[in-house]
Design an enzyme around this catalytic site. Structure first.
Site, PDB file in Angstrom:
ATOM      1  N   ASP A  93       0.628  -1.062  -0.234  1.00 57.96           N
ATOM      2  CA  ASP A  93       0.464  -0.021   0.183  1.00 57.96           C
ATOM      3  C   ASP A  93       0.714   1.060  -0.229  1.00 57.96           C
ATOM      4  OD1 ASP A  93      -1.975  -2.364   0.908  1.00 57.96           O
ATOM      5  OD2 ASP A  93      -2.956  -0.478   2.381  1.00 57.96           O
ATOM      6  N   LYS A 159      -7.073   3.781  -2.287  1.00 56.17           N
ATOM      7  CA  LYS A 159      -7.488   3.297  -1.483  1.00 56.17           C
ATOM      8  C   LYS A 159      -7.685   5.285  -0.349  1.00 56.17           C
ATOM      9  CE  LYS A 159      -4.950   1.866   3.410  1.00 56.17           C
ATOM     10  NZ  LYS A 159      -3.557   1.404   3.679  1.00 56.17           N
ATOM     11  N   LYS A 188     -10.662   0.299  -2.011  1.00 58.19           N
ATOM     12  CA  LYS A 188     -10.359   0.196  -0.451  1.00 58.19           C
ATOM     13  C   LYS A 188     -10.100   1.214   1.172  1.00 58.19           C
ATOM     14  CE  LYS A 188      -6.486  -1.553   3.280  1.00 58.19           C
ATOM     15  NZ  LYS A 188      -5.113  -1.625   3.613  1.00 58.19           N
TER      16      LYS A 188
END
Length: 228
Positions: A93, A159, A188
């Protein structure tokens, strides 16, 4: 209604605080096994340890790159991603260069993401790359642009948040991000997801992955006091 089993497989069981110890990471991995979470998300220094603990399970090790500010150089982010994958991370990430995005330096943002995607997938093509856009600092137009750049760069997910900014995931942001990426990427949601009800709201808005340190509470139907 989404089943609790399905929700468990959407959770990145997360522990990113500065004071996390090896014992804490061990507990995190044990909980992930108990509840069958999709992954554990830990800081890069803990990737080798978590990978060892989870080597005989289906649970992935996820880590963070350029975290939490996104302000390290592209070369450093790429190396960090490459090192993490070499040491067992199957998901990364990364945080975008937020300042570059806000300055309209889109080519810079694009290249930053591309280099991380290339470094991670170059080590292992099955690695999942998620791009943290840190929605709390962006206008809606900037959120859309960040998502478009992430897709163009070859990321698998966009995300919402690091959990270390001024705010976390909102239903509105998840909807906007899903509308922007369509079927080209997944979303996400992270930051502030503390209960089963929160999780359901994010899933209904379009999230297919949830980053939270409250995974156990969510599965037990409780409300957690955790920040992330």
């Amino acid at each position: 209604m989404v089943s609790s089993t399905k929700i468990a497989q959407m959770i990145d069981h997360t522990l990113l605080k500065a004071t996390a110890t090896y014992a804490d990471i061990e507990k995190l991995c044990q909980e992930a096994k108990e509840f069958n979470f999709k992954s554990v998300c830990v800081n890069p220094a803990f990737v080798p340890f978590a990978s060892q603990l989870l080597k005989d399970s289906e649970i992935k090790v996820c880590t963070v790159i350029g975290f939490p500010l996104g302000a390290t150089s592209t070369a450093v982010k790429a190396y960090e991603a490459s090192w993490a994958v070499e040491n067992g991370a199957l998901e990364v990430d990364m945080v975008i260069n937020i300042g570059a995005l806000k300055a309209g330096r889109y080519e810079e943002v694009l290249e930053d993401i591309k280099e991380v995607v290339s470094a991670a997938k170059g080590k292992n093509p099955t690695v999942v790359v998620k791009v943290i856009i840190e929605t709390c600092y962006l206008t809606d137009e900037e959120k859309i642009k960040a998502c478009e750049l992430a897709v163009e760069a070859g990321a698998d997910f966009v995300k919402t948040s690091t959990g270390f900014g001024t705010g976390g995931a909102t239903v509105e942001d998840v909807r906007l991000m899903k509308r922007t990426v369509g079927e080209k990427a997944e979303v996400k949601a992270s930051g502030g997801i503390r209960s089963f009800a929160d999780a359901i709201k994010m899933i209904e808005a379009g999230a297919t992955r949830l980053g939270t340190s409250s995974g156990v509470s969510i599965m037990q139907g409780l409300v957690s006091g955790e920040d992330y």
